[in-house]
Write a protein that holds these residues in place. Sequence first.
Motif, mmCIF file in Angstrom:
data_model
loop_
_atom_site.group_PDB
_atom_site.id
_atom_site.type_symbol
_atom_site.label_atom_id
_atom_site.label_comp_id
_atom_site.label_asym_id
_atom_site.label_seq_id
_atom_site.Cartn_x
_atom_site.Cartn_y
_atom_site.Cartn_z
ATOM 1 N N LEU A 15 0.847 -1.184 0.000
ATOM 2 C CA LEU A 15 0.000 0.000 0.000
ATOM 3 C C LEU A 15 0.887 1.239 0.000
ATOM 4 C CD1 LEU A 15 -2.576 -1.065 2.747
ATOM 5 C CD2 LEU A 15 -2.817 -1.323 0.269
ATOM 6 N N GLY A 16 0.465 2.270 -0.729
ATOM 7 C CA GLY A 16 1.297 3.461 -0.776
ATOM 8 C C GLY A 16 0.524 4.721 -1.115
ATOM 9 N N THR A 17 1.149 5.855 -0.819
ATOM 10 C CA THR A 17 0.575 7.156 -1.152
ATOM 11 C C THR A 17 1.687 8.121 -1.530
ATOM 12 O OG1 THR A 17 -0.862 8.950 -0.355
ATOM 13 C CG2 THR A 17 0.667 7.976 1.236
ATOM 14 N N ILE A 18 1.363 9.075 -2.386
ATOM 15 C CA ILE A 18 2.254 10.170 -2.746
ATOM 16 C C ILE A 18 1.483 11.478 -2.544
ATOM 17 C CG2 ILE A 18 3.554 11.309 -4.594
ATOM 18 C CD1 ILE A 18 3.982 8.555 -5.845
ATOM 19 N N TYR A 19 2.128 12.425 -1.879
ATOM 20 C CA TYR A 19 1.502 13.724 -1.599
ATOM 21 C C TYR A 19 2.284 14.807 -2.328
ATOM 22 C CZ TYR A 19 0.280 17.953 1.022
ATOM 23 O OH TYR A 19 -0.105 19.227 1.378
ATOM 24 N N ARG A 20 1.583 15.554 -3.168
ATOM 25 C CA ARG A 20 2.206 16.661 -3.888
ATOM 26 C C ARG A 20 2.117 17.903 -3.005
ATOM 27 N NH1 ARG A 20 0.545 18.532 -10.034
ATOM 28 N NH2 ARG A 20 2.294 19.983 -10.387
ATOM 29 N N ALA A 21 3.158 18.096 -2.194
ATOM 30 C CA ALA A 21 3.128 19.176 -1.208
ATOM 31 C C ALA A 21 3.184 20.548 -1.868
ATOM 32 C CB ALA A 21 4.292 19.018 -0.231
ATOM 33 N N THR A 22 4.053 20.703 -2.839
ATOM 34 C CA THR A 22 4.169 21.945 -3.614
ATOM 35 C C THR A 22 4.474 21.558 -5.061
ATOM 36 O OG1 THR A 22 6.560 22.217 -3.336
ATOM 37 C CG2 THR A 22 5.158 23.079 -1.571
ATOM 38 N N LEU A 58 6.105 13.989 -1.559
ATOM 39 C CA LEU A 58 6.444 13.099 -0.447
ATOM 40 C C LEU A 58 5.711 11.778 -0.635
ATOM 41 C CD1 LEU A 58 6.094 15.664 2.478
ATOM 42 C CD2 LEU A 58 8.206 14.966 1.315
ATOM 43 N N GLY A 59 6.383 10.687 -0.294
ATOM 44 C CA GLY A 59 5.762 9.375 -0.463
ATOM 45 C C GLY A 59 5.948 8.497 0.760
ATOM 46 N N ALA A 60 5.035 7.561 0.914
ATOM 47 C CA ALA A 60 5.117 6.569 1.991
ATOM 48 C C ALA A 60 4.498 5.271 1.500
ATOM 49 C CB ALA A 60 4.406 7.061 3.247
ATOM 50 N N ALA A 61 5.089 4.141 1.907
ATOM 51 C CA ALA A 61 4.573 2.839 1.490
ATOM 52 C C ALA A 61 4.814 1.806 2.581
ATOM 53 C CB ALA A 61 5.222 2.394 0.187
ATOM 54 N N TRP A 62 3.942 0.823 2.586
ATOM 55 C CA TRP A 62 4.053 -0.312 3.509
ATOM 56 C C TRP A 62 3.925 -1.602 2.718
ATOM 57 C CZ3 TRP A 62 -0.038 -3.829 4.520
ATOM 58 C CH2 TRP A 62 0.248 -4.791 5.503
#
Length: 485
Positions: A275-282, A287-291
């Motif tokens: 599972l993962g997500t990417i956040y477009r901060a600017t 930023l990304g995170a995965a498990w």
Amino acid sequence: MKLIIWVACSFLGLSALAQNEEDALRYSLVEPLGTARFTGMGGAFGAVGGDFSSLSWNPAGVAVYRRNDLNMSLSVSSMTTDANYENTLVSQTQNAFHLPQIGVVGAYQKDDADWRFFNFAIGYQKLRNFNQSFTVRGDVQDNSLLDVFRAQAEGTDFNLLADAFPFTADLAWNTFLLDTLNSANPSSYVTAIPYGQATQQMRMETSGHMGETVLSFGGNFQDKFYFGATLGFPVVRYNREVTYTESNLDEDVDLASFTYTDELVTNGNGINIKLGTIYRATKWLRLGAAWHSPTALSFSDVWDSEMSSFFKDGDQFTANAQGGFDYNLRTPGRYIGSAAFLLGRYGIISADYHYIDYSNAKLRASNLIPDPYDFNSENATINSLYRGTHNVRIGAEWRVTRPFRLRAGYAMSQHPYADVSESYYTNTTTISGGLEWRTESWYISGAYQQRTNTDELYLYDPALVDVTTIDQSKGEFLVTIGIRY
């Protein structure tokens, strides 16, 4: 990967069960393999996305796609291994050709102000190659592998060796490498090399691979949040043949030499989820995170051991034994944090951090086996021998012209061993680079990576033999071809 090959381990079949901490580690380690773009940037794609190989690390990468993509990669690798034992250095190189990945991505734009895209991908991603060949050679004056077999058999009547030690001491007994002191004492033994003066040589050849079929789904929310999930169905094919030979150096001993060959064939299948997500901060920062869940694997091992003795008077004797076992393995999970800096239309700088605790791997017997072996001893060894590791990947891409891009990458994977005192093993480092020509409808990429590390190996009981250092260097060239539509 550290190699400890002695009485408790599987290489010489010196236990009734060949499954141990080395098997758990072998199938828990993965390599940063994939497309040429992924490889060229050191595998640092957790916050970048938009590349098929990213789906096996951060599945949110599938949601970054805005067009359909069909791609395939081919690779040629060269593995050089230098083994140093008793001041004797032996170098060997093995070449291999393989397919690191193939896949297709479907990007579906939605008439929704919030959910812009729902994407789907299916394909194959290689996780590790097992192709390797090396030889260890050296002269010793005070010990022999037969000393291990003698100690193993001591106290056991020779009529019971076939039941107690069918793959080791019994083979030595049936080839006259072990003999009893006298008929009055059928459980005390001497060896055919009583003073341990011999030239020892061990040749190991391994082949096979570990890869997974991936099914990925992802969504793009307001071009701000990207979410993804990947179902992985790993397949393991591992083959190993080890040939160990001792040539007697003592002129007063009747034995000329003996050879012990151990063959192992392993087939495995499993399942995991990522599972993962990417956040477009600017506009310039993602930023990304995965498990990654632990992978549940089921294995079937088949092994064949053979021992042959050759005496100076011309006599030869051979004995062999076969066996098999089914078992399960749960590999450790993985946690990934990522950041990517977008330099406008000119390039990307990215970094990934991975945490894996190899002490969490667990062996257990197959559910199909009645009264199964509990693996408590092996799992306790895994827990004490291995540790959590901190691994980093760094990559960069620079758009030289609109279609032409250059890439560079670096990766460092910590060794998984808890005890670092008096050892030779090192962290694994990878340096890579690549280039690409990309148009609106197709692209072709090339990359090269060089991976180095040092392991250590014991031919048998570390109390008897000196350590062998194994320096490994693997160079790999990849080409990826893709169509965008």
